[in-house]
Design a protein around this motif. Structure first.
Motif, PDB file in Angstrom:
ATOM      1  N   GLU A   1       1.808 -46.754  31.542  1.00 39.84           N
ATOM      2  CA  GLU A   1       0.667 -45.856  31.351  1.00 39.84           C
ATOM      3  C   GLU A   1      -0.429 -46.100  32.407  1.00 39.84           C
ATOM      4  O   GLU A   1      -0.905 -45.163  33.047  1.00 39.84           O
ATOM      5  CB  GLU A   1       0.130 -46.099  29.922  1.00 39.84           C
ATOM      6  CG  GLU A   1      -1.124 -45.338  29.547  1.00 39.84           C
ATOM      7  CD  GLU A   1      -0.855 -43.858  29.301  1.00 39.84           C
ATOM      8  OE1 GLU A   1       0.330 -43.485  29.233  1.00 39.84           O
ATOM      9  OE2 GLU A   1      -1.841 -43.097  29.208  1.00 39.84           O
ATOM     10  N   SER A   2      -0.771 -47.360  32.629  1.00 41.14           N
ATOM     11  CA  SER A   2      -1.906 -47.655  33.522  1.00 41.14           C
ATOM     12  C   SER A   2      -1.610 -47.226  34.960  1.00 41.14           C
ATOM     13  O   SER A   2      -2.510 -46.837  35.702  1.00 41.14           O
ATOM     14  CB  SER A   2      -2.222 -49.154  33.491  1.00 41.14           C
ATOM     15  OG  SER A   2      -1.116 -49.869  33.986  1.00 41.14           O
ATOM     16  N   LYS A   3      -0.339 -47.269  35.333  1.00 48.71           N
ATOM     17  CA  LYS A   3       0.020 -46.905  36.713  1.00 48.71           C
ATOM     18  C   LYS A   3       0.214 -45.400  36.851  1.00 48.71           C
ATOM     19  O   LYS A   3      -0.060 -44.822  37.900  1.00 48.71           O
ATOM     20  CB  LYS A   3       1.288 -47.644  37.150  1.00 48.71           C
ATOM     21  CG  LYS A   3       1.050 -49.138  37.318  1.00 48.71           C
ATOM     22  CD  LYS A   3       2.238 -49.835  37.930  1.00 48.71           C
ATOM     23  CE  LYS A   3       1.920 -51.278  38.241  1.00 48.71           C
ATOM     24  NZ  LYS A   3       1.586 -52.091  37.059  1.00 48.71           N
ATOM     25  N   GLN A   4       0.706 -44.752  35.777  1.00 49.83           N
ATOM     26  CA  GLN A   4       1.027 -43.321  35.869  1.00 49.83           C
ATOM     27  C   GLN A   4      -0.162 -42.416  35.561  1.00 49.83           C
ATOM     28  O   GLN A   4      -0.390 -41.430  36.273  1.00 49.83           O
ATOM     29  CB  GLN A   4       2.154 -42.974  34.885  1.00 49.83           C
ATOM     30  CG  GLN A   4       3.512 -43.531  35.260  1.00 49.83           C
ATOM     31  CD  GLN A   4       4.609 -43.042  34.307  1.00 49.83           C
ATOM     32  OE1 GLN A   4       4.345 -42.704  33.162  1.00 49.83           O
ATOM     33  NE2 GLN A   4       5.841 -43.022  34.796  1.00 49.83           N
ATOM     34  N   ALA A   5      -0.913 -42.745  34.505  1.00 51.78           N
ATOM     35  CA  ALA A   5      -1.898 -41.803  33.951  1.00 51.78           C
ATOM     36  C   ALA A   5      -2.893 -41.246  34.985  1.00 51.78           C
ATOM     37  O   ALA A   5      -3.117 -40.033  35.021  1.00 51.78           O
ATOM     38  CB  ALA A   5      -2.625 -42.443  32.775  1.00 51.78           C
ATOM     39  N   PRO A   6      -3.469 -42.079  35.858  1.00 53.99           N
ATOM     40  CA  PRO A   6      -4.467 -41.517  36.782  1.00 53.99           C
ATOM     41  C   PRO A   6      -3.878 -40.523  37.785  1.00 53.99           C
ATOM     42  O   PRO A   6      -4.630 -39.808  38.434  1.00 53.99           O
ATOM     43  CB  PRO A   6      -4.993 -42.753  37.532  1.00 53.99           C
ATOM     44  CG  PRO A   6      -4.538 -43.931  36.761  1.00 53.99           C
ATOM     45  CD  PRO A   6      -3.306 -43.525  36.035  1.00 53.99           C
ATOM     46  N   PHE A   7      -2.569 -40.495  37.880  1.00 56.29           N
ATOM     47  CA  PHE A   7      -1.951 -39.693  38.949  1.00 56.29           C
ATOM     48  C   PHE A   7      -1.126 -38.514  38.429  1.00 56.29           C
ATOM     49  O   PHE A   7      -0.387 -37.882  39.173  1.00 56.29           O
ATOM     50  CB  PHE A   7      -1.100 -40.602  39.842  1.00 56.29           C
ATOM     51  CG  PHE A   7      -1.881 -41.777  40.346  1.00 56.29           C
ATOM     52  CD1 PHE A   7      -2.875 -41.597  41.303  1.00 56.29           C
ATOM     53  CD2 PHE A   7      -1.692 -43.046  39.826  1.00 56.29           C
ATOM     54  CE1 PHE A   7      -3.636 -42.655  41.743  1.00 56.29           C
ATOM     55  CE2 PHE A   7      -2.449 -44.117  40.258  1.00 56.29           C
ATOM     56  CZ  PHE A   7      -3.426 -43.927  41.220  1.00 56.29           C
ATOM     57  N   ALA A   8      -1.264 -38.245  37.122  1.00 59.12           N
ATOM     58  CA  ALA A   8      -0.518 -37.133  36.514  1.00 59.12           C
ATOM     59  C   ALA A   8      -0.956 -35.804  37.151  1.00 59.12           C
ATOM     60  O   ALA A   8      -2.090 -35.711  37.651  1.00 59.12           O
ATOM     61  CB  ALA A   8      -0.778 -37.129  35.016  1.00 59.12           C
ATOM     62  N   PRO A   9      -0.124 -34.769  37.158  1.00 62.71           N
ATOM     63  CA  PRO A   9       1.220 -34.737  36.595  1.00 62.71           C
ATOM     64  C   PRO A   9       2.252 -35.375  37.526  1.00 62.71           C
ATOM     65  O   PRO A   9       2.134 -35.305  38.749  1.00 62.71           O
ATOM     66  CB  PRO A   9       1.486 -33.241  36.442  1.00 62.71           C
ATOM     67  CG  PRO A   9       0.668 -32.597  37.525  1.00 62.71           C
ATOM     68  CD  PRO A   9      -0.540 -33.453  37.694  1.00 62.71           C
ATOM     69  N   LEU A  10       3.235 -35.957  36.881  1.00 58.55           N
ATOM     70  CA  LEU A  10       4.290 -36.639  37.639  1.00 58.55           C
ATOM     71  C   LEU A  10       5.491 -35.704  37.835  1.00 58.55           C
ATOM     72  O   LEU A  10       5.443 -34.537  37.457  1.00 58.55           O
ATOM     73  CB  LEU A  10       4.697 -37.909  36.884  1.00 58.55           C
ATOM     74  CG  LEU A  10       3.534 -38.894  36.679  1.00 58.55           C
ATOM     75  CD1 LEU A  10       3.957 -40.014  35.765  1.00 58.55           C
ATOM     76  CD2 LEU A  10       3.031 -39.446  37.999  1.00 58.55           C
ATOM     77  N   VAL A  11       6.545 -36.250  38.410  1.00 58.59           N
ATOM     78  CA  VAL A  11       7.760 -35.449  38.652  1.00 58.59           C
ATOM     79  C   VAL A  11       8.437 -35.180  37.297  1.00 58.59           C
ATOM     80  O   VAL A  11       8.617 -36.119  36.506  1.00 58.59           O
ATOM     81  CB  VAL A  11       8.723 -36.212  39.591  1.00 58.59           C
ATOM     82  CG1 VAL A  11       9.986 -35.406  39.831  1.00 58.59           C
ATOM     83  CG2 VAL A  11       8.025 -36.547  40.899  1.00 58.59           C
ATOM     84  N   PRO A  12       8.793 -33.942  36.993  1.00 62.05           N
ATOM     85  CA  PRO A  12       9.425 -33.657  35.696  1.00 62.05           C
ATOM     86  C   PRO A  12      10.862 -34.162  35.619  1.00 62.05           C
ATOM     87  O   PRO A  12      11.495 -34.417  36.638  1.00 62.05           O
ATOM     88  CB  PRO A  12       9.375 -32.130  35.603  1.00 62.05           C
ATOM     89  CG  PRO A  12       9.217 -31.651  37.001  1.00 62.05           C
ATOM     90  CD  PRO A  12       8.570 -32.736  37.796  1.00 62.05           C
ATOM     91  N   GLY A  13      11.352 -34.285  34.375  1.00 68.57           N
ATOM     92  CA  GLY A  13      12.764 -34.609  34.162  1.00 68.57           C
ATOM     93  C   GLY A  13      13.048 -36.092  34.040  1.00 68.57           C
ATOM     94  O   GLY A  13      14.207 -36.494  34.069  1.00 68.57           O
ATOM     95  N   PHE A  14      11.995 -36.911  33.893  1.00 72.41           N
ATOM     96  CA  PHE A  14      12.197 -38.349  33.734  1.00 72.41           C
ATOM     97  C   PHE A  14      11.872 -38.746  32.293  1.00 72.41           C
ATOM     98  O   PHE A  14      10.888 -38.284  31.732  1.00 72.41           O
ATOM     99  CB  PHE A  14      11.241 -39.140  34.654  1.00 72.41           C
ATOM    100  CG  PHE A  14      11.616 -39.118  36.102  1.00 72.41           C
ATOM    101  CD1 PHE A  14      11.579 -37.928  36.820  1.00 72.41           C
ATOM    102  CD2 PHE A  14      11.976 -40.283  36.756  1.00 72.41           C
ATOM    103  CE1 PHE A  14      11.917 -37.906  38.163  1.00 72.41           C
ATOM    104  CE2 PHE A  14      12.310 -40.274  38.106  1.00 72.41           C
ATOM    105  CZ  PHE A  14      12.288 -39.088  38.815  1.00 72.41           C
ATOM    106  N   ARG A  15      12.711 -39.614  31.718  1.00 72.67           N
ATOM    107  CA  ARG A  15      12.308 -40.212  30.439  1.00 72.67           C
ATOM    108  C   ARG A  15      12.773 -41.660  30.419  1.00 72.67           C
ATOM    109  O   ARG A  15      13.791 -42.029  31.034  1.00 72.67           O
ATOM    110  CB  ARG A  15      12.839 -39.429  29.249  1.00 72.67           C
ATOM    111  CG  ARG A  15      14.322 -39.497  29.059  1.00 72.67           C
ATOM    112  CD  ARG A  15      14.761 -38.436  28.058  1.00 72.67           C
ATOM    113  NE  ARG A  15      16.165 -38.182  28.236  1.00 72.67           N
ATOM    114  CZ  ARG A  15      17.093 -38.434  27.315  1.00 72.67           C
ATOM    115  NH1 ARG A  15      16.757 -38.902  26.141  1.00 72.67           N
ATOM    116  NH2 ARG A  15      18.370 -38.198  27.567  1.00 72.67           N
TER     117      ARG A  15
END
Ligand SMILES: Cc1ncc(COP(=O)(O)O)c(C=O)c1O
Length: 371
Positions: free
Chosen positions: A137-151
């Motif tokens: 969360e801490s690494k991804q959230a500030p840079f959303a939206p991310l590449v779709p299709g990942f879980r």
């Protein structure tokens, strides 16, 4: 100072390195148990690597990827041989994240529109594809939206979730950044079988755990599970920026001109550094040394009452107090170690050439720092 403050740097300026030692600008000597985070695997400034880089620098530094060079071809051959996944092929880049990007692209291209499954607790890098595969969360959230299709899923839940929509599973066999979590071999085997069942690619990110660090050249070898692709970087070229995405025949077959590209990837200097590094690893039997000294460290750390995670010289010590505090105390004793996402884990990534005597110095420092 003009540097962006993207790192919490130590207040030290290093000037020189040799083997497992570093010297700062005041001439103080440090013992390096961090290796620039798993990079200087044959030790700092190994004479054979220095000589190879010097020689290559005087011959040819760059020509680009529209041409062949001998270092590039030789290194690609070496890496496909070490991968053990068939003829396949290698794509060279300059950093781990780029190697992951290439693996993601090739996996997706082989099953277009498909999903990417990653493991919780993973770290794959900071570029958008690699970040999208890094469920933090801490690494991804500030840079959303991310590449779709990942879980992302718990490693043990991945195999049962792989289905006809899955293009690829990307996983570190031993998770490095988040705390040296060893993925269970049954879990990896089940993921391999699930991927085979639906025609999805299994990609091992060995950027931190590979190139001999786990006590075998690839962690895949340790597990006896052959992925469709392996990403390597960090320890591959002794600090020269160099990464490789090594793929099997199936993924290689789908590659067309223009799918991937890099101005600097596979340059003669980087490949000369890589070839020399692999030669030192082989000649000095450093993979075996990583296994032996790793076992020595493990045994003595367990005797200190610490938990030990990892293999070879990729070790996480579970401490009874915050690892950051112990790391600072060790730093005051001029011993460099690492922390990890898990605050109780002290990360040890010394050169693969580390000796038992040097390991004793760390253990002594640890004993005092924990007191
Ligand atoms: C497993 C793993 N993958 C990818 C990366 C990203 O590598 P780089 O920092 O060279 O982009 C790292 C870096 O720590 C890593 O440990």
């Amino acid at each position: 100072m003009s540097l962006l403050q993207t790192y919490a740097r130590y207040d030290v300026r290093f000037e020189r390195g040799e083997g497992a030692r570093l010297w700062d600008d005041a001439g103080n000597e440090y013992l390096d148990f961090l290796c620039g985070i798993s990079v200087s695997s044959v030790g700092h400034c190994h004479p054979a690597v220095v000589a190879a880089v010097r020689e290559q620098a005087g011959r040819l530094m760059h020509v680009g990827n529209l041409f062949y060079t001998e270092p590039m071809e030789r290194l690609a051959d070496r890496l496909t041989g070490l991968f053990g996944g068939g003829e396949g092929g290698v794509f060279f880049t300059n950093s781990g994240a780029e190697a992951v990007e290439a693996a993601l692209k090739l996996g997706r291209k082989a099953k277009q529109g498909g999903d990417v499954i990653t493991a919780q607790g993973a770290f794959h890098g900071r570029t958008y594809g690699a970040l999208s595969a890094t469920p933090q969360e801490s690494k991804q959230a500030p840079f959303a939206p991310l590449v779709p299709g990942f879980r992302s899923l718990e490693p043990a839940a991945i195999a049962e979730s792989v289905d006809s929509r899955t293009a690829l599973v990307l996983i570190e066999p031993i998770q490095g950044e988040t705390g040296i979590h060893v993925i269970d071999d049954e879990v990896l085997r089940a993921i391999r079988e699930a991927c085979d069942r639906v025609g999805a690619a299994l990609i091992f990110d060995e950027i931190q755990c590979g190139v001999g660090r786990s006590g075998t050249f690839t962690a895949a070898e340790f597990y006896g599970v052959t992925p469709d692709a392996i990403t390597m970087a960090k320890g591959l070229a002794s600090g020269f920026p160099m990464a490789a995405t090594v793929v099997n025949d199936v993924l290689a077959e789908g590659v067309a001109s223009g799918d991937l590209g890099s101005t600097f990837g596979g340059g003669p200097l980087a490949c000369a550094a890589g070839l020399a590094t692999l030669e030192v690893i082989e000649q000095e039997r450093l993979v075996e040394n990583a296994a032996t000294v790793g076992a020595f460290l493990r045994y003595h750390a367990l005797n200190l009452g610490l938990g030990v995670q990892g293999h070879g010289l990729l070790l996480g010590l579970r401490l009874p107090m915050p690892a950051a505090e112990v790391q600072q105390r060790l730093f005051a004793r001029r011993i460099l170690t690492g922390t990890a996402g898990d605050p109780a884990i002290l990360r040890l990534l010394p050169p693969l050439s580390f000796s038992q005597e040097e390991a004793q110095l760390l253990l002594e420092g640890l004993r005092k720092s924990l007191a």
